[in-house]
Design a protein around this motif. Structure first.
Motif, mmCIF file in Angstrom:
data_model
loop_
_atom_site.group_PDB
_atom_site.id
_atom_site.type_symbol
_atom_site.label_atom_id
_atom_site.label_comp_id
_atom_site.label_asym_id
_atom_site.label_seq_id
_atom_site.Cartn_x
_atom_site.Cartn_y
_atom_site.Cartn_z
ATOM 1 N N THR A 148 -2.344 8.083 10.573
ATOM 2 C CA THR A 148 -3.554 7.392 11.026
ATOM 3 C C THR A 148 -3.753 6.105 10.239
ATOM 4 O OG1 THR A 148 -4.467 9.587 11.330
ATOM 5 C CG2 THR A 148 -5.989 7.738 11.554
ATOM 6 N N LEU A 149 -3.610 6.205 8.930
ATOM 7 C CA LEU A 149 -3.797 5.023 8.104
ATOM 8 C C LEU A 149 -2.780 3.942 8.473
ATOM 9 C CD1 LEU A 149 -5.392 3.737 5.827
ATOM 10 C CD2 LEU A 149 -3.806 4.731 4.194
ATOM 11 N N ALA A 150 -1.548 4.349 8.682
ATOM 12 C CA ALA A 150 -0.505 3.386 9.049
ATOM 13 C C ALA A 150 -0.867 2.694 10.363
ATOM 14 C CB ALA A 150 0.836 4.091 9.169
ATOM 15 N N ARG A 151 -1.376 3.496 11.308
ATOM 16 C CA ARG A 151 -1.712 2.924 12.616
ATOM 17 C C ARG A 151 -2.890 1.939 12.503
ATOM 18 N NH1 ARG A 151 -5.348 4.230 15.848
ATOM 19 N NH2 ARG A 151 -5.755 6.279 14.951
ATOM 20 N N VAL A 152 -3.922 2.355 11.762
ATOM 21 C CA VAL A 152 -5.099 1.502 11.599
ATOM 22 C C VAL A 152 -4.714 0.191 10.906
ATOM 23 C CG1 VAL A 152 -7.324 1.287 10.428
ATOM 24 C CG2 VAL A 152 -6.735 3.411 11.596
ATOM 25 N N PHE A 153 -3.858 0.302 9.901
ATOM 26 C CA PHE A 153 -3.428 -0.892 9.170
ATOM 27 C C PHE A 153 -2.643 -1.843 10.064
ATOM 28 C CE2 PHE A 153 -3.309 -2.628 4.937
ATOM 29 C CZ PHE A 153 -4.229 -1.839 4.270
ATOM 30 N N LEU A 164 -11.485 -1.966 4.173
ATOM 31 C CA LEU A 164 -12.224 -1.042 5.042
ATOM 32 C C LEU A 164 -11.264 -0.078 5.743
ATOM 33 C CD1 LEU A 164 -14.734 -3.644 6.474
ATOM 34 C CD2 LEU A 164 -15.404 -1.514 5.334
ATOM 35 N N CYS A 165 -10.105 -0.590 6.150
ATOM 36 C CA CYS A 165 -9.119 0.269 6.811
ATOM 37 C C CYS A 165 -8.558 1.291 5.827
ATOM 38 C CB CYS A 165 -7.990 -0.576 7.383
ATOM 39 S SG CYS A 165 -8.527 -1.561 8.785
ATOM 40 N N LEU A 166 -8.220 0.798 4.645
ATOM 41 C CA LEU A 166 -7.648 1.677 3.619
ATOM 42 C C LEU A 166 -8.569 2.851 3.330
ATOM 43 C CD1 LEU A 166 -5.379 2.009 1.441
ATOM 44 C CD2 LEU A 166 -6.839 0.715 -0.098
ATOM 45 N N THR A 167 -9.867 2.582 3.323
ATOM 46 C CA THR A 167 -10.837 3.604 2.940
ATOM 47 C C THR A 167 -11.485 4.258 4.156
ATOM 48 O OG1 THR A 167 -12.428 1.793 2.740
ATOM 49 C CG2 THR A 167 -11.418 2.565 0.710
ATOM 50 N N SER A 168 -10.919 4.006 5.346
ATOM 51 C CA SER A 168 -11.624 4.455 6.552
ATOM 52 C C SER A 168 -11.708 5.973 6.665
ATOM 53 C CB SER A 168 -10.992 3.852 7.809
ATOM 54 O OG SER A 168 -9.630 4.181 7.867
ATOM 55 N N ALA A 169 -10.827 6.694 5.975
ATOM 56 C CA ALA A 169 -10.897 8.160 6.061
ATOM 57 C C ALA A 169 -11.958 8.732 5.119
ATOM 58 C CB ALA A 169 -9.539 8.757 5.728
ATOM 59 N N LEU A 222 -8.018 9.672 -1.134
ATOM 60 C CA LEU A 222 -7.215 8.746 -0.332
ATOM 61 C C LEU A 222 -5.781 9.205 -0.238
ATOM 62 C CD1 LEU A 222 -7.702 4.946 -0.851
ATOM 63 C CD2 LEU A 222 -8.336 6.435 1.036
ATOM 64 N N LYS A 223 -5.279 9.273 0.978
ATOM 65 C CA LYS A 223 -3.848 9.530 1.091
ATOM 66 C C LYS A 223 -3.266 8.770 2.274
ATOM 67 C CE LYS A 223 -4.292 13.957 3.458
ATOM 68 N NZ LYS A 223 -5.675 13.743 3.895
ATOM 69 N N LEU A 224 -1.962 8.605 2.165
ATOM 70 C CA LEU A 224 -1.295 7.819 3.178
ATOM 71 C C LEU A 224 -0.828 8.732 4.305
ATOM 72 C CD1 LEU A 224 0.595 4.821 2.261
ATOM 73 C CD2 LEU A 224 1.847 6.341 3.731
ATOM 74 N N VAL A 268 0.841 -1.200 0.000
ATOM 75 C CA VAL A 268 0.000 0.000 0.000
ATOM 76 C C VAL A 268 0.876 1.251 0.000
ATOM 77 C CG1 VAL A 268 -1.645 1.341 1.383
ATOM 78 C CG2 VAL A 268 -1.990 -1.115 1.069
ATOM 79 N N GLU A 269 1.937 1.216 0.793
ATOM 80 C CA GLU A 269 2.878 2.343 0.809
ATOM 81 C C GLU A 269 3.495 2.559 -0.570
ATOM 82 O OE1 GLU A 269 5.096 3.077 4.917
ATOM 83 O OE2 GLU A 269 5.461 1.057 4.146
ATOM 84 N N ARG A 270 3.823 1.451 -1.195
ATOM 85 C CA ARG A 270 4.436 1.520 -2.515
ATOM 86 C C ARG A 270 3.439 2.067 -3.544
ATOM 87 N NH1 ARG A 270 9.213 2.203 -4.820
ATOM 88 N NH2 ARG A 270 9.908 0.482 -6.140
#
Ligand code: CTP
Length: 405
Positions: A231-236, A263-268, A226-228, A210-212
């Protein structure tokens, strides 16, 4: 023995692609792809006769699947002779059609083939430097137009790179970025994009991929918002812990990690943006419903649990059950991934460990035998009884009978 069948038909037969790649990497792979120089369907038909198994064919593509009794499947494709038109006498021409078949593939590491005919069984064919790139741990395309011809390869490059711990080669990375910049990925249909994303999220630990993707500006194809971020890193990271914990404990009640990661990826994304993402990616209706309406319910559940933290008394087991039970399992695990508070995690973990399977022993028949007239009241009685069981106020059939009376 496939080689023998091929010999009988006078065809050249190869096992190709991922199977050979993983064989050389000593990694398990049970997806066998065969390529026949000539009519692959005729080959599959003969195999089905010889091994007393079934086969299905796609005449249009010249492909077939051989299906064994135990469900084991082997894919067969035809490297069709019409693809090359040089005189058929020279020995190199024998290879020409398998070579052309392999040339059409995505990355050099996927272009290796092993001959299966008896006379040359085990012979490794490496026309495009596949072995070198396996050794270099490099993902490389075969030619400059690879990503333009098939922009889904952009996602495949990231997936293979992360799965194998390889690195996309410099020139290949250049071509990849070029294809993204010039908008080729936009032309890929939503369903194919979603499929590629799903394959990435199905990898055991999808976060680095996902980071890549983000580093190649590929997350915007899910949704432009969507952006990295942290928060996203923590949720993942939390989701990964939750998934592994769950899978270790509850083998018999499987969850869908890729869906939880999605769901996590799109949680924002807000409600409307999520619906938009589903439309863009042409997400299948059942999944779309789960990640839109289902997700809204999950977020409401999360709110409720957050409020519980401020109560004097902790929630009763029956309250936890009633709150979580209507949610699909993957959504409960999503809520767990979002939880910052240990108590919320504990309630959910208690639910999976102790509450989710609780049933009362009495049923409608028992109520009838007790002389209670049938009607909607049954539902109410049984619900109440289940609550009593969950909260430990009754145990066993006798106590249940006493409770109902
Ligand atoms: N292929 C390709 N371009 C694509 C998809 C597939 O060139 N967009 C080729 C690849 O070379 C691959 C073969 O088709 O070897 C089969 O595809 P797939 O089954 O997706 O690849 P595997 O390498 O078997 O991947 P996995 O290990 O994930 O099953």
């Amino acid at each position: 023995d496939f080689g023998q069948v091929a010999d009988d038909l006078g065809l050249n037969l190869f096992v190709v692609g991922g199977f050979v790649r993983d064989l050389l990497l000593r990694q398990e792979n049970f997806d066998i792809d065969l390529v026949v120089e000539g009519d692959g369907i005729a080959f599959a038909r003969r195999c089905a006769e010889r091994f007393a198994c079934r086969f299905r064919s796609h005449e249009k593509f010249g492909t077939a699947v051989i299906i064994f009794e135990d469900g084991f499947k082997v894919d067969v494709a035809s490297a069709r002779m019409e693809y090359y038109s040089r005189p058929a006498a020279l020995p190199t021409v024998e290879y020409a059609s398998i070579k052309l078949d392999l040339f059409r593939r995505d990355f050099t590491i996927n272009t290796l083939a092993i001959a299966l005919n008896r006379g040359r069984y085990g012979e490794l064919l490496d026309f495009f430097g596949g072995q070198r790139d396996l050794k270099d741990k490099a993902i490389r395309v075969l030619h400059n137009l690879s990503f333009v011809e098939d922009p889904t390869r952009v996602f495949r490059a990231v997936r293979f790179e992360q799965r194998l711990g390889f690195r996309i080669g410099r020139p290949t990375e250049h071509l990849l970025r070029g294809a993204v910049r010039q908008g080729f990925v936009e032309r890929v249909g939503g369903s194919r994009l979603f499929r590629e994303l799903e394959l990435i999220l199905r990898e055991p630990d999808p976060w680095p991929a996902v980071e890549r993707l983000a580093s190649f500006d590929l997350l915007r194809f899910v949704h432009p918002q969507l952006k990295l971020d942290k928060t996203l890193a923590r949720v993942f990271a939390e989701a990964s812990r939750v998934v592994h914990w769950y899978q270790l404990l509850f083998l018999e009640r499987p969850c869908r990690p890729w869906l939880i990661y999605f769901l996590c990826l799109t949680s924002a994304l807000g409600r409307e943006a999520m619906a938009e993402a589903c439309r863009r990616l042409n997400v299948p209706p059942r999944i779309a419903r789960l990640v839109t309406e289902g997700r809204e319910e999950a977020l409401a559940v999360r709110q409720r649990m957050r409020r519980w933290r401020h109560r004097k008394k902790p929630p009763a087991a029956s309250e936890i059950y009633r709150l979580l039970h209507p949610l699909e399992r993957d959504l409960v695990l999503f809520v767990m991934s979002l939880a910052e508070d240990e108590r919320i995690k504990q309630w959910i973990s208690h639910y999976f460990n102790h509450l989710a399977q609780v049933k009362c022993e009495l049923d409608g028949d028992d109520l009838r035998q007790l002389g209670i007239p049938p009607g909607p009241v049954y539902r109410a009685i049984l619900d109440d009884l289940l609550n009593a069981r969950l909260d430990g106020r009754v145990t066993g059939r006798d106590e249940e009978l006493a409770y109902v009376r």
